[in-house]
Scaffold this active site. Structure first.
Site, short mmCIF file in Angstrom:
data_model
loop_
_atom_site.label_atom_id
_atom_site.label_comp_id
_atom_site.label_asym_id
_atom_site.label_seq_id
_atom_site.Cartn_x
_atom_site.Cartn_y
_atom_site.Cartn_z
CD GLU A 117 39.61 -106.64 -13.86
OE1 GLU A 117 38.50 -106.61 -13.31
OE2 GLU A 117 39.74 -106.64 -15.09
CB CYS A 141 35.62 -107.96 -6.47
SG CYS A 141 35.75 -109.23 -7.71
#
Ligand code: NAD
Length: 537
Positions: free
Chosen positions: A260, A294
């Site tokens: 991720e 993110c």
């Protein structure tokens, strides 16, 4: 270690051990943690070495068969206790998260702690359905058979987490792995060691059997040791650069790896957008967690027809954002990582040097701590560093585009593909544009909040990562799949088995049946083969 607000010293110590670790009198490296708000020293934290990591993995491996064989309902009951601990300790944990990261306590409460029970409820509700053995349909070409799919845990999962949402991004992968019967060794970021202790406290309080969750504390060297240890899968959240190293380590075994990684998320503002809402969203989506998400808004594509009006609205709103430490109840805190502050300054400076205009902010704040002003830039173009690389800071870079076509093309012209958003009052058009964005999640008329929708899978394409978590995918990500075929075992042989003598013509007939879906040929072929199933004496 990065040149950050943690510095290393080496001391002989037996204190501040991770849970379950053997006492040691050997010199141990310690990291000093400084406050991102004031620069004050908040404490020293130990770095686990290779041996400690190996020992933690061995304990997790020893605990694995017992946890795997514990009925799912019992595992679910144990994990459900997380909600009770968060109800009792949530406020205390939120304050600790704020102290460590500098983020506003409201954000720590909602985006870090509050997200966990929502995602956990989904896991607890779906796991019994998803992980049940299920029957699948069997084609006519396999007469007498039936097929089943079942899942079994991968084993010991090594989980490595980052500093930007240090609580949520550690706890949710751990819970997702545990529900299916895996055990876990968790290594959290050295930049947020106080939160690492909070996470350890949470898992201690829910009272899992020994070894089911092992927590090792330390920096990149501890993470690297975990990637080399005897784990069965690596789940990594962090930067692309480290993700590459984790994947390379996983390739040596080889073991599955989920990554991720970073993003450069696009916000596409169409001419028919609710501009008031879109401007509010741009400001929140770019500045929440001081831009260190993110899925932050990292590029805002605005169609020419409304560009100036939109920028004016964003300017008005961004200038009202208050900045300060958690005690000041401000909207935006400091950057958590001092190294990140340097990157943000560089991106803004190089954008301005290349022709971007600073509409608001644009520099560090003259006060102690790692504060950067909320910043609005216009005139951003694809050649600029700030267009291509993840800024991970409180900057709103606006790109003027001719139309939606150009916006989609430029949004996709990126190394990253994590998430994005489309702003239009025509939802059908929004869905069409969303489907053309090359990324793992899209919001229409919203931003970032899709991450908190527990049924939606989360993850990226290209350099944003490999694999998905959250949603059903997030439970299955930690499972191996087993296919089972059952035959009642009445016949002594099978058409496909030896001997082959005299079977070729019947095989051709069967092939005709398979390719043309002719039931007549299938039956004829099978009957012919059945006659030849035993050797002629
Ligand atoms: P990072 O890569 O510097 O560190 C992440 C973790 O990896 C830390 O625990 C660190 O100690 C560890 N680590 C460092 N070197 C290692 C090595 N050689 N082997 C194994 N582990 C090692 O990332 P970061 O700065 O903590 O996090 C910020 C990045 O994470 C940003 O790029 C952000 O976009 C990304 N991120 C992605 C997601 C997502 O879900 N896609 C979520 C949050 C953050």
């Amino acid at each position: 270690m990065s040149a950050d607000q943690t510095t290393a010293t080496t001391t002989a110590t037996t204190t501040a051990r991770p849970s379950g670790a053997e006492p040691s009198s050997s010199p141990r490296r310690l990291l000093e943690k400084l406050s991102p708000v004031s620069g004050a020293r908040l404490g020293e934290f130990p770095v686990a070495g290779e041996d400690e990591v190996r020992a933690a993995v061995a304990r997790a491996r020893a605990a694995f068969p017992g946890w795997r064989d514990t009925p799912l309902a019992v595992r679910a009951e144990a994990l459900g206790r997380v909600k009770q601990v968060l109800a009792e300790q949530g406020e205390h944990y939120a304050r600790k998260i704020s102290e460590d990261t500098g983020k506003p306590t409201f954000e720590a409460t909602m985006t870090e702690i509050g997200a966990v029970p929502v995602l956990l409820d989904y896991i607890l509700r779906r796991a019994p359905v998803l992980l049940r053995r299920r029957k699948v349909s069997t084609p006519i070409i396999l007469p007498g058979k039936s097929g089943f799919i079942e899942y079994f845990p991968r084993g010991v999962i090594g989980i490595i987490s980052p500093w930007n949402f240090p609580f949520q991004l550690a706890v949710v992968p751990v819970l997702s792995a545990l529900i299916g019967g895996n055990t876990v060794v968790l290594k959290q970021s050295e930049i947020t060691p106080i939160v690492a202790g909070v996470v350890e406290d949470l898992f201690r309080r829910i009272g899992l059997p020994a070894g089911v969750v092992e927590i090792v504390h330390g920096d990149g060297s501890t993470g690297a040791a975990l990637t080399r240890a005897d784990v069965d899968m690596l789940f990594f959240t962090g930067s692309v650069a480290t993700g590459r190293k984790v994947m390379a380590a996983a390739a040596q075994r080889p073991i599955p790896v989920e990554l991720e990684l970073g993003g450069k998320d696009a916000m596409i503002v169409c001419a028919d957008a609710n501009l008031e809402r879109a401007a509010e969203a741009a400001v929140w989506g770019g500045l929440v967690n001081c831009g260190q998400a993110c899925v932050s808004v990292e590029r805002i594509f605005v169609v020419d027809a409304i560009h100036d009006r939109f920028v004016e609205k964003v300017h008005e709103k961004v200038s009202q954002v208050t900045v300060g430490g958690p005690d000041e109840q401000a909207d935006m805190g400091p950057l958590t990582s001092s190294a990140q502050l340097g990157i943000v300054e560089r991106h803004v400076k190089s954008a301005v040097a290349a022709g971007a205009k600073v509409v608001f902010g644009g520099e560090r704040l003259q006060r102690p701590g790692q504060f950067f002003a909320p910043t609005l830039l216009t005139g951003i173009t694809p050649e600029m560093e700030i267009f291509r690389e993840e800024t991970f800071g409180p900057v709103l870079p606006v790109v003027r585009v001719r139309d939606e076509e150009e916006a989609v093309r430029l949004a996709n012209a990126s190394e990253f593909g994590l998430a994005g958003s489309v702003w239009t009052q025509d939802v059908a058009k929004g869905l069409r544009l969303a489907s053309r964005l090359e990324c793992g999640q899209v919001c229409i008329n919203d931003v970032i909040q899709s991450v908190g929708h527990p049924a939606l899978p989360f993850g990226g394409v290209r350099s944003s990562g490999i694999g998905r978590y959250h949603g059903d995918e997030g439970i299955l990500a930690f499972m191996n799949t087993r296919g089972i075929m059952v035959d009642r075992g009445k016949l002594n042989s099978e058409p496909l088995w030896y001997p082959y003598a005299g079977k070729v013509a019947h095989g051709f007939e069967l092939l005709r049946g398979i390719t043309t879906r002719s039931v007549g040929s299938l039956v004829k072929g099978f009957l012919g083969l059945r006659k030849k199933m035993t050797r002629q004496k």
